[in-house]
Design a protein around this motif. Structure first.
Motif, PDB file in Angstrom:
ATOM      1  N   HIS A   4      21.336  51.158  46.034  1.00  0.00           N
ATOM      2  CA  HIS A   4      21.547  52.149  47.090  1.00  0.00           C
ATOM      3  C   HIS A   4      21.920  51.395  48.361  1.00  0.00           C
ATOM      4  O   HIS A   4      21.058  50.904  49.087  1.00  0.00           O
ATOM      5  CB  HIS A   4      20.270  52.971  47.297  1.00  0.00           C
ATOM      6  CG  HIS A   4      20.447  54.126  48.236  1.00  0.00           C
ATOM      7  ND1 HIS A   4      19.426  55.000  48.549  1.00  0.00           N
ATOM      8  CD2 HIS A   4      21.529  54.565  48.934  1.00  0.00           C
ATOM      9  CE1 HIS A   4      19.864  55.913  49.386  1.00  0.00           C
ATOM     10  NE2 HIS A   4      21.137  55.663  49.642  1.00  0.00           N
ATOM     11  N   LEU A   5      23.207  51.292  48.598  1.00  0.00           N
ATOM     12  CA  LEU A   5      23.707  50.560  49.759  1.00  0.00           C
ATOM     13  C   LEU A   5      24.135  51.530  50.849  1.00  0.00           C
ATOM     14  O   LEU A   5      24.544  52.660  50.575  1.00  0.00           O
ATOM     15  CB  LEU A   5      24.886  49.670  49.361  1.00  0.00           C
ATOM     16  CG  LEU A   5      24.586  48.605  48.301  1.00  0.00           C
ATOM     17  CD1 LEU A   5      25.855  47.854  47.933  1.00  0.00           C
ATOM     18  CD2 LEU A   5      23.519  47.640  48.784  1.00  0.00           C
ATOM     19  N   GLY A   6      24.036  51.077  52.093  1.00  0.00           N
ATOM     20  CA  GLY A   6      24.414  51.902  53.227  1.00  0.00           C
ATOM     21  C   GLY A   6      25.382  51.173  54.132  1.00  0.00           C
ATOM     22  O   GLY A   6      26.169  50.331  53.691  1.00  0.00           O
ATOM     23  N   GLU A   7      25.311  51.454  55.418  1.00  0.00           N
ATOM     24  CA  GLU A   7      26.249  50.863  56.375  1.00  0.00           C
ATOM     25  C   GLU A   7      25.722  49.572  56.987  1.00  0.00           C
ATOM     26  O   GLU A   7      26.496  48.741  57.457  1.00  0.00           O
ATOM     27  CB  GLU A   7      26.550  51.878  57.485  1.00  0.00           C
ATOM     28  CG  GLU A   7      27.216  53.157  56.974  1.00  0.00           C
ATOM     29  CD  GLU A   7      27.458  54.159  58.088  1.00  0.00           C
ATOM     30  OE1 GLU A   7      27.070  53.861  59.238  1.00  0.00           O
ATOM     31  OE2 GLU A   7      28.032  55.225  57.810  1.00  0.00           O
ATOM     32  N   GLU A   8      24.392  49.401  57.002  1.00  0.00           N
ATOM     33  CA  GLU A   8      23.811  48.237  57.666  1.00  0.00           C
ATOM     34  C   GLU A   8      24.289  46.926  57.035  1.00  0.00           C
ATOM     35  O   GLU A   8      24.521  45.931  57.729  1.00  0.00           O
ATOM     36  CB  GLU A   8      22.279  48.304  57.592  1.00  0.00           C
ATOM     37  CG  GLU A   8      21.657  49.481  58.321  1.00  0.00           C
ATOM     38  CD  GLU A   8      21.576  49.257  59.821  1.00  0.00           C
ATOM     39  OE1 GLU A   8      21.967  48.166  60.275  1.00  0.00           O
ATOM     40  OE2 GLU A   8      21.124  50.171  60.529  1.00  0.00           O
ATOM     41  N   GLU A   9      24.430  46.931  55.707  1.00  0.00           N
ATOM     42  CA  GLU A   9      24.769  45.692  55.006  1.00  0.00           C
ATOM     43  C   GLU A   9      26.162  45.185  55.364  1.00  0.00           C
ATOM     44  O   GLU A   9      26.408  43.978  55.404  1.00  0.00           O
ATOM     45  CB  GLU A   9      24.690  45.903  53.487  1.00  0.00           C
ATOM     46  CG  GLU A   9      23.333  46.347  52.982  1.00  0.00           C
ATOM     47  CD  GLU A   9      23.145  47.849  53.040  1.00  0.00           C
ATOM     48  OE1 GLU A   9      22.153  48.336  52.490  1.00  0.00           O
ATOM     49  OE2 GLU A   9      24.003  48.537  53.644  1.00  0.00           O
ATOM     50  N   THR A  10      27.078  46.112  55.628  1.00  0.00           N
ATOM     51  CA  THR A  10      28.474  45.735  55.845  1.00  0.00           C
ATOM     52  C   THR A  10      28.635  44.779  57.018  1.00  0.00           C
ATOM     53  O   THR A  10      29.375  43.785  56.939  1.00  0.00           O
ATOM     54  CB  THR A  10      29.331  46.992  56.076  1.00  0.00           C
ATOM     55  OG1 THR A  10      29.171  47.875  54.967  1.00  0.00           O
ATOM     56  CG2 THR A  10      30.798  46.634  56.230  1.00  0.00           C
ATOM     57  N   ALA A  11      27.928  45.046  58.106  1.00  0.00           N
ATOM     58  CA  ALA A  11      28.069  44.209  59.298  1.00  0.00           C
ATOM     59  C   ALA A  11      27.625  42.777  59.020  1.00  0.00           C
ATOM     60  O   ALA A  11      28.282  41.813  59.458  1.00  0.00           O
ATOM     61  CB  ALA A  11      27.253  44.800  60.449  1.00  0.00           C
ATOM     62  N   PHE A  12      26.529  42.620  58.281  1.00  0.00           N
ATOM     63  CA  PHE A  12      26.040  41.271  57.977  1.00  0.00           C
ATOM     64  C   PHE A  12      27.002  40.527  57.050  1.00  0.00           C
ATOM     65  O   PHE A  12      27.267  39.331  57.234  1.00  0.00           O
ATOM     66  CB  PHE A  12      24.653  41.351  57.336  1.00  0.00           C
ATOM     67  CG  PHE A  12      23.560  41.767  58.284  1.00  0.00           C
ATOM     68  CD1 PHE A  12      23.089  40.894  59.252  1.00  0.00           C
ATOM     69  CD2 PHE A  12      23.006  43.029  58.207  1.00  0.00           C
ATOM     70  CE1 PHE A  12      22.080  41.269  60.123  1.00  0.00           C
ATOM     71  CE2 PHE A  12      21.993  43.424  59.069  1.00  0.00           C
ATOM     72  CZ  PHE A  12      21.536  42.538  60.040  1.00  0.00           C
ATOM     73  N   VAL A  13      27.525  41.221  56.040  1.00  0.00           N
ATOM     74  CA  VAL A  13      28.449  40.575  55.103  1.00  0.00           C
ATOM     75  C   VAL A  13      29.752  40.210  55.811  1.00  0.00           C
ATOM     76  O   VAL A  13      30.304  39.117  55.615  1.00  0.00           O
ATOM     77  CB  VAL A  13      28.710  41.490  53.892  1.00  0.00           C
ATOM     78  CG1 VAL A  13      29.801  40.901  53.006  1.00  0.00           C
ATOM     79  CG2 VAL A  13      27.427  41.686  53.091  1.00  0.00           C
ATOM     80  N   GLU A  14      30.253  41.113  56.651  1.00  0.00           N
ATOM     81  CA  GLU A  14      31.480  40.807  57.400  1.00  0.00           C
ATOM     82  C   GLU A  14      31.277  39.601  58.310  1.00  0.00           C
ATOM     83  O   GLU A  14      32.176  38.772  58.477  1.00  0.00           O
ATOM     84  CB  GLU A  14      31.912  42.027  58.210  1.00  0.00           C
ATOM     85  CG  GLU A  14      32.493  43.144  57.353  1.00  0.00           C
ATOM     86  CD  GLU A  14      32.877  44.363  58.177  1.00  0.00           C
ATOM     87  OE1 GLU A  14      32.457  44.430  59.365  1.00  0.00           O
ATOM     88  OE2 GLU A  14      33.580  45.232  57.642  1.00  0.00           O
ATOM     89  N   ASP A  15      30.076  39.488  58.884  1.00  0.00           N
ATOM     90  CA  ASP A  15      29.784  38.329  59.721  1.00  0.00           C
ATOM     91  C   ASP A  15      29.829  37.042  58.902  1.00  0.00           C
ATOM     92  O   ASP A  15      30.350  36.018  59.365  1.00  0.00           O
ATOM     93  CB  ASP A  15      28.410  38.493  60.372  1.00  0.00           C
ATOM     94  CG  ASP A  15      28.011  37.278  61.192  1.00  0.00           C
ATOM     95  OD1 ASP A  15      28.536  37.126  62.312  1.00  0.00           O
ATOM     96  OD2 ASP A  15      27.186  36.475  60.700  1.00  0.00           O
ATOM     97  N   ALA A  16      29.285  37.087  57.676  1.00  0.00           N
ATOM     98  CA  ALA A  16      29.310  35.897  56.817  1.00  0.00           C
ATOM     99  C   ALA A  16      30.747  35.482  56.509  1.00  0.00           C
ATOM    100  O   ALA A  16      31.076  34.287  56.530  1.00  0.00           O
ATOM    101  CB  ALA A  16      28.542  36.177  55.523  1.00  0.00           C
ATOM    102  N   PHE A  17      31.619  36.451  56.264  1.00  0.00           N
ATOM    103  CA  PHE A  17      33.020  36.133  55.989  1.00  0.00           C
ATOM    104  C   PHE A  17      33.730  35.632  57.253  1.00  0.00           C
ATOM    105  O   PHE A  17      34.505  34.675  57.205  1.00  0.00           O
ATOM    106  CB  PHE A  17      33.739  37.363  55.434  1.00  0.00           C
ATOM    107  CG  PHE A  17      33.569  37.544  53.953  1.00  0.00           C
ATOM    108  CD1 PHE A  17      34.530  37.099  53.068  1.00  0.00           C
ATOM    109  CD2 PHE A  17      32.429  38.155  53.443  1.00  0.00           C
ATOM    110  CE1 PHE A  17      34.373  37.252  51.699  1.00  0.00           C
ATOM    111  CE2 PHE A  17      32.260  38.315  52.081  1.00  0.00           C
ATOM    112  CZ  PHE A  17      33.228  37.863  51.199  1.00  0.00           C
ATOM    113  N   ARG A  18      33.448  36.295  58.368  1.00  0.00           N
ATOM    114  CA  ARG A  18      34.127  35.928  59.616  1.00  0.00           C
ATOM    115  C   ARG A  18      33.772  34.508  60.049  1.00  0.00           C
ATOM    116  O   ARG A  18      34.615  33.770  60.563  1.00  0.00           O
ATOM    117  CB  ARG A  18      33.748  36.928  60.711  1.00  0.00           C
ATOM    118  CG  ARG A  18      34.512  36.728  62.019  1.00  0.00           C
ATOM    119  CD  ARG A  18      34.210  37.826  63.024  1.00  0.00           C
ATOM    120  NE  ARG A  18      32.790  37.886  63.359  1.00  0.00           N
ATOM    121  CZ  ARG A  18      31.955  38.822  62.939  1.00  0.00           C
ATOM    122  NH1 ARG A  18      32.401  39.796  62.154  1.00  0.00           N
ATOM    123  NH2 ARG A  18      30.686  38.817  63.294  1.00  0.00           N
ATOM    124  N   THR A  19      32.519  34.114  59.821  1.00  0.00           N
ATOM    125  CA  THR A  19      32.069  32.784  60.235  1.00  0.00           C
ATOM    126  C   THR A  19      32.212  31.747  59.127  1.00  0.00           C
ATOM    127  O   THR A  19      31.873  30.578  59.319  1.00  0.00           O
ATOM    128  CB  THR A  19      30.597  32.843  60.675  1.00  0.00           C
ATOM    129  OG1 THR A  19      29.799  33.333  59.589  1.00  0.00           O
ATOM    130  CG2 THR A  19      30.435  33.758  61.884  1.00  0.00           C
TER     131      THR A  19
END
Length: 494
Positions: free
Chosen positions: A124-139
């Motif tokens: 059960h995934l929501g919106e909170e996870e996306t920001a953290f994963v995008e940060d991992a990719f961006r950095t």
């Protein structure tokens, strides 16, 4: 499909084609079950059959019995889902009646159900996870370790009220590391709950140690303090106390720590708390996983929160957790080159997965509330079930997450009725499972010592007649209604 909806599909052969067409339109299932006077299935009738009759100029007032006989394609109530799917595919049909031993229809398997499968416990995934994963990719922090790993460890430890945490690749990896940290060596003995997933005790074998299995108690389905005490007495007489005790918190509920912790302390044996299934649960106001020398959580895809795959080791002892981190990164020594003086493991969690975990942790309490509501909905909908249906209890002082909603079917034929329920749900693409098969009954651990509860083998009885229902926090009301409808029919409540 409710019992009444199923009955509406069953018509006598004296039904006229006009009446059959109206019934097909009203029931909207695409098929009718035409019965002999004694209730046996004579044939099925579909829209296509009526179209062919019209092309052959058969009168609408003619009875179904006047149509050319067509032997039905069926399965029995003992057949598997795979057998039903094979018939659907072989004959290119969309439904197949299910018959009892006397040839009477008891169910219909529909192809469209198979495309709308209801899972036991899906992520059960929501919106909170996306920001953290995008940060991992961006950095570009993609590899194991990174700021999200550090953050996830810190936030999880704070959430459960334990001093320190180490994020690893799985709950099983965390247990393996914990056993090594507690000094488990080849030839040692480790006590472990019997009613659990094999991941709880496989690490005992990894260490070359010997498992001794402890039964459950009826009050919580978790480790029996009475059986544990008898095991300690036996071990003391044998002169080989266990190196540690693995207590499993089953299906989202803590074991009776008020009884178990003092027992372990009396014998000087450390407690390893396997809270893989109970993150978010509380016992006497304290978080599950925080009672032992070391606690372990799992973030497998079916858990209450997930990182796809992963686990966490927690402890108040900073040195223990730091050593866990070292062992989990191939036991590399602090040198400018790769220096190794002991065996290590590739057990650390990646920064990307830890990012998912940080987002999931933010909604943990919501997920607990949602799963508890799922349980209450089941219990309310089946409140009229006979006394032989017993839900997994929630003892006073415990707050279970109800990670999975479970019940047992008591009585001499409980095992048979359990199998009928599981097959009935599976025919409608509803995933349900038996309660865990106890480890002392597994061929892998044949001959391992086992200590039963003082009233008999509780874990074996739970396995024989226990059922785990779909319990996901993302289960929709319509999906749960579908499960309840099929469950009520399987239990013959309607």
């Amino acid at each position: 499909m409710t019992a009444d909806e199923f009955k509406a599909l069953c018509v006598p052969a004296t039904t006229t084609l006009r009446e059959a067409l109206a019934t097909l339109d009203r029931t909207a299932r695409g098929v009718l079950l035409v019965l002999h006077p004694d209730g046996r299935l004579r044939r099925t009738l579909t829209d296509g059959d009526l179209r062919r009759a019209a092309l052959d100029h058969v009168s609408e007032s003619a009875a179904i019995a006047e149509l050319p006989q067509q032997p039905p394609i069926t399965i029995t109530s003992a057949d598997s889902l795979a057998a039903g799917v094979a018939l659907l595919d072989r004959h290119q049909i969309d439904h197949v009646p299910v018959l009892d031993a006397g040839g009477r229809p008891v169910d219909v398997m529909f192809r469209r159900d198979l495309t709308q499968r209801i899972w036991l416990s899906s992520p059960h995934l929501g919106e909170e996870e996306t920001a953290f994963v995008e940060d991992a990719f961006r950095t570009n922090w993609i590899a194991p370790l990174g700021p999200h790993v550090d953050g996830f460890e810190r936030e999880l430890a704070a959430h459960v009220g334990v001093g320190h945490a180490a994020a690893v690749s799985s709950g099983t990896a965390a247990i393996h590391l914990a056993l090594l940290l507690l000094g488990v060596k080849p030839g040692d003995t480790v006590f472990c709950s019997s009613l659990t997933f094999v991941g709880s005790c496989n690490p005992i074998v990894y260490c070359g140690a010997r498992p001794v299995f402890i039964d459950s108690e009826p009050q919580s389905w978790n480790m029996s303090p009475a059986a544990l005490e008898r095991a300690f007495q036996w071990a003391k007489r044998e002169g080989r106390l266990p190196r540690c005790v693995i207590v499993v918190n089953l299906y989202g509920q803590s074991a009776d720590m008020d009884a178990i912790v003092p027992l372990c302390e009396r014998y000087g044996v450390p407690l390893l708390e396997d809270a893989a299934e109970s993150l978010g649960a509380r016992y006497r106001g304290r978080a599950s996983g925080g009672f032992g020398r070391i606690g372990v959580y799992s973030f497998n895809g079916n858990k209450i929160i997930t990182t796809s795959g992963g686990g966490m080791l927690v402890a108040d002892d900073a040195a223990l957790v730091e050593r866990a981190r070292k062992l989990a990164t191939q036991a590399r020594e602090p040198a400018p080159h790769y220096e190794h003086v002991e065996v290590g493991f590739n057990y650390r969690m990646s920064n990307v997965l830890a990012g998912i975990g940080r987002g999931q942790l933010k909604v943990l309490e919501q997920r607990v509330d949602q799963r508890r509501r799922v349980f209450e909905t089941y219990r309310t909908a089946l409140a009229d079930a006979p006394g032989y249906l017993e839900w997994m209890p929630e003892p006073e002082g415990s707050r279970s997450t109800r990670w999975l909603t479970c019940f047992v079917l008591r009585g001499a034929d409980g095992a048979h009725r359990r199998d009928l329920v599981l097959r009935a749900l599976e025919r409608h693409a509803i995933e349900a499972r038996p309660v865990w098969k106890p480890m002392h009954l597994q061929p892998l651990f044949a001959g391992a010592p086992y200590f039963a509860h003082d009233t008999g083998d509780v874990s074996a009885a739970l396995f024989e007649s226990g059922v785990c229902l779909p319990s996901g926090s993302n289960l929709t009301p319509a999906q749960q209604d579908r499960v309840i409808e099929q469950l009520r029919r399987a239990l013959a409540l309607d």
